[in-house]
Design an enzyme around this catalytic site. Structure first.
Site, PDB file in Angstrom:
ATOM      1  N   LEU A  33       0.823  -1.223   0.000  1.00  0.00           N
ATOM      2  CA  LEU A  33       0.000   0.000   0.000  1.00  0.00           C
ATOM      3  C   LEU A  33       0.854   1.268   0.000  1.00  0.00           C
ATOM      4  CD1 LEU A  33      -2.885  -1.122   2.421  1.00  0.00           C
ATOM      5  CD2 LEU A  33      -2.661  -1.474  -0.049  1.00  0.00           C
ATOM      6  N   ARG A  35       1.755   3.217  -2.346  1.00  0.00           N
ATOM      7  CA  ARG A  35       1.253   4.313  -3.186  1.00  0.00           C
ATOM      8  C   ARG A  35       0.301   5.195  -2.399  1.00  0.00           C
ATOM      9  NH1 ARG A  35       0.761   7.958  -4.976  1.00  0.00           N
ATOM     10  NH2 ARG A  35       0.174   8.738  -7.030  1.00  0.00           N
ATOM     11  N   THR A 145       9.287  -0.439 -18.874  1.00  0.00           N
ATOM     12  CA  THR A 145       8.947   0.854 -19.475  1.00  0.00           C
ATOM     13  C   THR A 145       9.640   1.051 -20.820  1.00  0.00           C
ATOM     14  OG1 THR A 145       9.125   3.252 -19.185  1.00  0.00           O
ATOM     15  CG2 THR A 145      10.826   1.939 -18.122  1.00  0.00           C
ATOM     16  N   SER A 187      15.716   9.070 -16.020  1.00  0.00           N
ATOM     17  CA  SER A 187      15.445   9.432 -14.619  1.00  0.00           C
ATOM     18  C   SER A 187      15.903   8.264 -13.747  1.00  0.00           C
ATOM     19  CB  SER A 187      13.946   9.669 -14.393  1.00  0.00           C
ATOM     20  OG  SER A 187      13.247   8.423 -14.409  1.00  0.00           O
ATOM     21  N   TYR A 189      14.034   6.676 -11.712  1.00  0.00           N
ATOM     22  CA  TYR A 189      12.992   5.647 -11.866  1.00  0.00           C
ATOM     23  C   TYR A 189      13.277   4.784 -13.094  1.00  0.00           C
ATOM     24  CZ  TYR A 189       9.036   3.747 -14.289  1.00  0.00           C
ATOM     25  OH  TYR A 189       8.258   2.916 -15.037  1.00  0.00           O
ATOM     26  N   HIS A 190      13.488   5.427 -14.254  1.00  0.00           N
ATOM     27  CA  HIS A 190      13.731   4.654 -15.469  1.00  0.00           C
ATOM     28  C   HIS A 190      15.006   3.810 -15.326  1.00  0.00           C
ATOM     29  CE1 HIS A 190      10.928   7.704 -17.292  1.00  0.00           C
ATOM     30  NE2 HIS A 190      10.514   6.638 -17.938  1.00  0.00           N
ATOM     31  N   LYS A 193      14.422   0.435 -13.862  1.00  0.00           N
ATOM     32  CA  LYS A 193      13.854  -0.545 -14.808  1.00  0.00           C
ATOM     33  C   LYS A 193      14.956  -1.106 -15.714  1.00  0.00           C
ATOM     34  CE  LYS A 193       9.378  -0.038 -13.733  1.00  0.00           C
ATOM     35  NZ  LYS A 193       8.367  -1.048 -13.484  1.00  0.00           N
ATOM     36  N   VAL A 219       0.502   5.460 -20.042  1.00  0.00           N
ATOM     37  CA  VAL A 219      -0.878   4.977 -20.031  1.00  0.00           C
ATOM     38  C   VAL A 219      -1.823   6.171 -19.884  1.00  0.00           C
ATOM     39  CG1 VAL A 219      -2.520   3.489 -18.834  1.00  0.00           C
ATOM     40  CG2 VAL A 219      -0.121   2.807 -19.046  1.00  0.00           C
ATOM     41  N   LEU A 247      -0.811  12.975 -20.807  1.00  0.00           N
ATOM     42  CA  LEU A 247      -2.098  13.084 -21.487  1.00  0.00           C
ATOM     43  C   LEU A 247      -3.251  13.185 -20.484  1.00  0.00           C
ATOM     44  CD1 LEU A 247      -3.898  13.116 -23.951  1.00  0.00           C
ATOM     45  CD2 LEU A 247      -3.525  10.660 -24.237  1.00  0.00           C
ATOM     46  N   GLU A 332      15.910  16.513 -20.657  1.00  0.00           N
ATOM     47  CA  GLU A 332      15.511  15.586 -21.717  1.00  0.00           C
ATOM     48  C   GLU A 332      15.628  16.319 -23.052  1.00  0.00           C
ATOM     49  OE1 GLU A 332      11.370  14.556 -20.915  1.00  0.00           O
ATOM     50  OE2 GLU A 332      10.719  16.634 -21.102  1.00  0.00           O
TER      51      GLU A 332
HETATM   52  N1  USQ Z   1       5.210  16.535 -19.729  1.00  0.00           N
HETATM   53  C1  USQ Z   1       4.720  17.795 -20.062  1.00  0.00           C
HETATM   54  N2  USQ Z   1       3.798  18.353 -19.244  1.00  0.00           N
HETATM   55  C2  USQ Z   1       3.317  17.723 -18.117  1.00  0.00           C
HETATM   56  C3  USQ Z   1       3.807  16.433 -17.800  1.00  0.00           C
HETATM   57  C4  USQ Z   1       4.757  15.862 -18.616  1.00  0.00           C
HETATM   58  O1  USQ Z   1       5.103  18.399 -21.062  1.00  0.00           O
HETATM   59  O2  USQ Z   1       2.473  18.315 -17.429  1.00  0.00           O
HETATM   60  C5  USQ Z   1       6.207  15.894 -20.600  1.00  0.00           C
HETATM   61  C6  USQ Z   1       7.454  15.447 -19.876  1.00  0.00           C
HETATM   62  O3  USQ Z   1       8.412  16.479 -19.777  1.00  0.00           O
HETATM   63  C7  USQ Z   1       7.901  14.290 -20.741  1.00  0.00           C
HETATM   64  C8  USQ Z   1       6.603  13.693 -21.259  1.00  0.00           C
HETATM   65  O4  USQ Z   1       5.614  14.715 -21.101  1.00  0.00           O
HETATM   66  O5  USQ Z   1       8.620  14.755 -21.832  1.00  0.00           O
HETATM   67  C9  USQ Z   1       6.134  12.441 -20.559  1.00  0.00           C
HETATM   68  O6  USQ Z   1       6.022  12.660 -19.170  1.00  0.00           O
HETATM   69  P1  USQ Z   1       5.058  11.745 -18.276  1.00  0.00           P
HETATM   70  O7  USQ Z   1       5.079  12.283 -16.885  1.00  0.00           O
HETATM   71  O8  USQ Z   1       3.746  11.601 -18.945  1.00  0.00           O
HETATM   72  O9  USQ Z   1       5.750  10.290 -18.388  1.00  0.00           O
HETATM   73  P2  USQ Z   1       7.075   9.669 -17.723  1.00  0.00           P
HETATM   74  O10 USQ Z   1       7.668  10.534 -16.697  1.00  0.00           O
HETATM   75  O11 USQ Z   1       7.967   9.271 -18.856  1.00  0.00           O
HETATM   76  O12 USQ Z   1       6.566   8.365 -16.991  1.00  0.00           O
HETATM   77  C10 USQ Z   1       5.353   7.701 -17.311  1.00  0.00           C
HETATM   78  C11 USQ Z   1       5.009   6.769 -16.144  1.00  0.00           C
HETATM   79  C12 USQ Z   1       6.084   5.680 -16.033  1.00  0.00           C
HETATM   80  C13 USQ Z   1       6.216   4.947 -17.349  1.00  0.00           C
HETATM   81  C14 USQ Z   1       6.530   5.933 -18.475  1.00  0.00           C
HETATM   82  C15 USQ Z   1       6.514   5.278 -19.833  1.00  0.00           C
HETATM   83  O13 USQ Z   1       4.890   7.490 -14.932  1.00  0.00           O
HETATM   84  O14 USQ Z   1       5.721   4.786 -14.995  1.00  0.00           O
HETATM   85  O15 USQ Z   1       7.247   3.995 -17.274  1.00  0.00           O
HETATM   86  O16 USQ Z   1       5.491   6.954 -18.501  1.00  0.00           O
HETATM   87  S1  USQ Z   1       7.598   6.080 -20.937  1.00  0.00           S
HETATM   88  O17 USQ Z   1       7.334   7.520 -20.933  1.00  0.00           O
HETATM   89  O18 USQ Z   1       7.356   5.539 -22.261  1.00  0.00           O
HETATM   90  O19 USQ Z   1       8.954   5.848 -20.493  1.00  0.00           O
END
Ligand code: USQ
Length: 406
Positions: A33, A35, A145, A187, A189-190, A193, A219, A247, A332
């Protein structure tokens, strides 16, 4: 199948449990728990009101007559308890979500970096170690991821885990081999993984564990067929600057008339998948395990790619929301292209839900319904990747001064 879902109380874990239980599997949640504790630490809450895990499983039983069992276990700390549970219960398959999953949270401070590494790497290693020790031949499906690949534009599509390379030998021949695609985490976190991937490679080779690693994109959405069945089965839905993902954040921001928070130019291209497809992919992975002695099976669990600014502009057109172009708190690439292979899931029958399919409005409707629960001051992303970025992020998109960046 008897399936243990580690981290079954989380954003993907919970709808996965319902989906698998609905399909007739005997589902056991193992979760500490954490989270929910992090919500308390950050002073935020899910946009949707979430009941306790015991209450959620009670409602599921009331609705379907199917039991989902809950076990309070901390994988990273309670190794002996985990080992004892596996030895006694002997699940056929294990789905492993039990890791801290937010990149911004992992970058908040040195304490958060340590927590994320200790929690994620220990949880994964304890699990692998316990599988060997108990002699359990359960298929392990791990939620990894897309971020293990990094987001640099290389002009070639990203393969599903393995990159075929030719190595020039000293004898003047070229030997072909598949290597793990070079890890390029963005990051802490990444990075955890990426470390998980090496643990999987070792345990598949040394102990013939059967492992599938799902490299998932971002997601979006909140409902699945099962979470819609009762108001108390609703999924969690994060909007804050640490756990909200891009999103879903934009959709919530549009619903409450908050400027869409684009980081930098919004030129970042990322991979996306709807939560309903995410749970389907996990089921498909469970139905198609590797055989003992196989290498780790890797799927790219994503259905489409989009540029952040295109998403913001699309939602702005749809809803009339304003866009705020903010300094990027992350380190980034400002612009990148992303082409990804995902044929394996498509060949197994996945029919992707795309952004065009009308579900964007559904998310906005959920956000509007629970808008009264939003604390607007928690929307800005204030976790900075490096100390020199911090002073730039002083004000939120509404012009209010931010208290702290850590
Ligand atoms: N971003 C914005 N505005 C916001 C939030 C984020 O422009 O308000 C940008 C970030 O700078 C980044 C991108 O959107 O360039 C994605 O950010 P995110 O917070 O949606 O995603 P991320 O931090 O990459 O992490 C999320 C999940 C993580 C998963 C990952 C998949 O939290 O658990 O592993 O997505 S991936 O992105 O394909 O690595």
């Amino acid at each position: 199948m008897k399936i243990a879902v580690l981290g079954g109380d989380g954003f993907i874990g919970w709808p996965t449990c319902l989906h698998l239980s609905d399909a007739g599997h005997d589902v056991h949640i193992l979760d500490n728990l954490s989270r929910r504790w992090i919500d308390t630490e950050l002073g935020v809450q899910s946009l949707t009101p979430m009941d306790s895990i015991q209450e959620r499983t009670r409602i599921w039983y009331q609705e379907t007559g199917r039991r989902i069992h809950f076990h309070l276990i901390d994988l990273a700390r309670d190794y002996e308890i985990l080992k004892g549970w596996l030895a006694a219960e002997r699940p056929d398959a294990i789905v492993h979500f039990a890791e801290q999953r937010a990149a911004p949270y992992s970058m908040k401070s040195d304490r958060h970096k340590n927590y994320t590494v200790n929690n994620n790497v220990n949880a994964t290693h304890n699990l692998l170690n316990a599988l060997v020790e108990t002699g359990l031949d359960a298929h392990l499906v791990h939620l990894g991821t897309m971020g293990v690949y990094g987001y640099s534009t290389v002009g070639a599509a990203i393969p599903e885990g393995y990159l075929p390379v030719g190595v020039d030998t000293m004898a003047g021949e070229t030997v072909k081999q598949d290597i793990l695609y070079p890890a390029n985490p963005g990051s802490i976190y990444h990075m955890t993984k990426c470390l998980d991937q090496l643990l999987f490679q070792f345990y598949a080779k040394n102990d013939s564990l059967r492992i599938t690693d799902l490299h998932q994109g971002i997601v979006w959405g909140t409902h699945t067929a099962q979470t819609r069945r009762h108001v108390q089965l609703i999924n969690r839905f994060d909007y804050d600057g640490d756990y909200g993902t891009v999103l879903n954040r934009f959709l919530i921001q549009a619903a409450i008339d908050y400027p869409l928070t684009v980081h930098g130019s919004g030129g970042q291209t990322r991979a996306f998948i709807h939560v309903q497809d995410s749970v389907r992919c996990i089921e498909l992975a469970l139905q198609n395990p590797p055989t003992r002695g196989d290498r780790v099976k890797i799927f790219n669990q994503m259905t489409e790619t989009h540029r952040v600014r295109d998403l913001a502009e699309m939602i702005s057109r749809l809803t009339g929301a304003r866009i705020a172009w903010l300094p990027n708190p992350r380190k980034e690439a400002a612009e990148n292209d992303l082409v990804v292979h995902n044929e394996q899931f498509l060949e197994l029958g996945l029919k992707p839900i795309t952004l065009e399919e009308g579900l964007l409005e559904e998310v906005i409707d959920v956000a509007k319904k629970y808008a009264y629960r939003v604390d607007r001051s928690r929307i800005p992303a204030v976790s900075a990747w490096t100390k020199d970025i911090a002073p730039v992020i002083e004000r939120d998109p509404e012009g209010k001064r931010l208290k702290s960046v850590s």
